[in-house]
Design a protein around this motif. Structure first.
Motif, mmCIF file in Angstrom:
data_model
loop_
_atom_site.group_PDB
_atom_site.id
_atom_site.type_symbol
_atom_site.label_atom_id
_atom_site.label_comp_id
_atom_site.label_asym_id
_atom_site.label_seq_id
_atom_site.Cartn_x
_atom_site.Cartn_y
_atom_site.Cartn_z
ATOM 1 N N ALA A 10 0.821 -1.084 -0.029
ATOM 2 C CA ALA A 10 0.096 -0.132 -0.001
ATOM 3 C C ALA A 10 0.774 1.214 0.004
ATOM 4 O O ALA A 10 0.555 2.400 -0.471
ATOM 5 C CB ALA A 10 -0.946 -0.084 1.205
ATOM 6 N N ALA A 11 2.092 1.342 0.807
ATOM 7 C CA ALA A 11 2.735 2.308 0.774
ATOM 8 C C ALA A 11 3.494 2.575 -0.763
ATOM 9 O O ALA A 11 3.677 3.657 -0.891
ATOM 10 C CB ALA A 11 3.989 2.236 1.742
ATOM 11 N N ARG A 12 3.727 1.451 -1.158
ATOM 12 C CA ARG A 12 4.543 1.690 -2.580
ATOM 13 C C ARG A 12 3.384 2.085 -3.611
ATOM 14 O O ARG A 12 3.643 3.031 -4.434
ATOM 15 C CB ARG A 12 4.947 0.037 -3.144
ATOM 16 N N ASN A 13 2.222 1.572 -3.481
ATOM 17 C CA ASN A 13 1.169 2.056 -4.375
ATOM 18 C C ASN A 13 0.774 3.939 -3.957
ATOM 19 O O ASN A 13 0.489 4.485 -4.877
ATOM 20 C CB ASN A 13 0.151 1.470 -4.217
ATOM 21 N N ALA A 14 1.207 4.212 -2.803
ATOM 22 C CA ALA A 14 1.083 5.734 -2.510
ATOM 23 C C ALA A 14 2.123 6.408 -3.070
ATOM 24 O O ALA A 14 2.236 7.652 -2.993
ATOM 25 C CB ALA A 14 0.703 5.844 -0.977
ATOM 26 N N GLY A 15 3.011 5.957 -3.457
ATOM 27 C CA GLY A 15 4.392 6.745 -4.078
ATOM 28 C C GLY A 15 5.644 6.222 -3.441
ATOM 29 O O GLY A 15 6.787 7.029 -3.763
ATOM 30 N N LEU A 16 5.574 5.417 -2.485
ATOM 31 C CA LEU A 16 7.079 5.221 -1.611
ATOM 32 C C LEU A 16 7.994 4.425 -2.643
ATOM 33 O O LEU A 16 7.523 3.386 -2.934
ATOM 34 C CB LEU A 16 6.760 4.699 -0.316
ATOM 35 N N THR A 17 9.108 4.725 -2.707
ATOM 36 C CA THR A 17 10.281 3.965 -2.901
ATOM 37 C C THR A 17 11.020 3.502 -1.931
ATOM 38 O O THR A 17 11.682 4.323 -1.446
ATOM 39 C CB THR A 17 11.140 4.826 -3.994
ATOM 40 N N VAL A 18 10.757 2.020 -1.403
ATOM 41 C CA VAL A 18 11.518 1.443 -0.469
ATOM 42 C C VAL A 18 12.797 1.331 -0.671
ATOM 43 O O VAL A 18 13.333 0.657 -1.452
ATOM 44 C CB VAL A 18 10.795 0.133 -0.072
#
Length: 90
Positions: A35-43
């Motif tokens: 979900a964080a990645r879908n919100a724009g986060l590059t881990v």
């Protein structure tokens, strides 16, 4: 001539990325990371044991990241600069 003007527009409209530390629901870690990645986060790194990831996100996506399912808290990385050794502040 056209390409030069479009390049400057692209450079001027570029969104600044910020480094963040994100606390996630440890019981739903994988889904929360997705979900964080879908919100724009590059881990950049995952710390599953403590339910945390570190990464970068466009500044204009911070609210979406904070609202993502399974995200408990988003903290922007803080940086500190010490004065130069010869500075009167030392």
């Amino acid at each position: 001539m056209n390409s030069a003007s479009s390049d400057s527009r692209d450079a001027g409209s570029e969104v600044r990325k910020v480094r963040v530390i994100v606390a996630l629901d440890p019981d739903r870690f994988d889904a929360a990371v997705a979900a964080a990645r879908n919100a724009g986060l590059t881990v950049e790194s995952e710390m599953r044991e403590i339910g945390t990831v570190v990464g970068t996100v466009p500044e204009n996506a911070l609210a979406a990241l904070a609202a993502a399912d399974g995200v408990e808290e988003v903290e922007q990385e803080r940086t500190y600069r010490l004065p130069d050794p010869g500075s009167p502040m030392q």
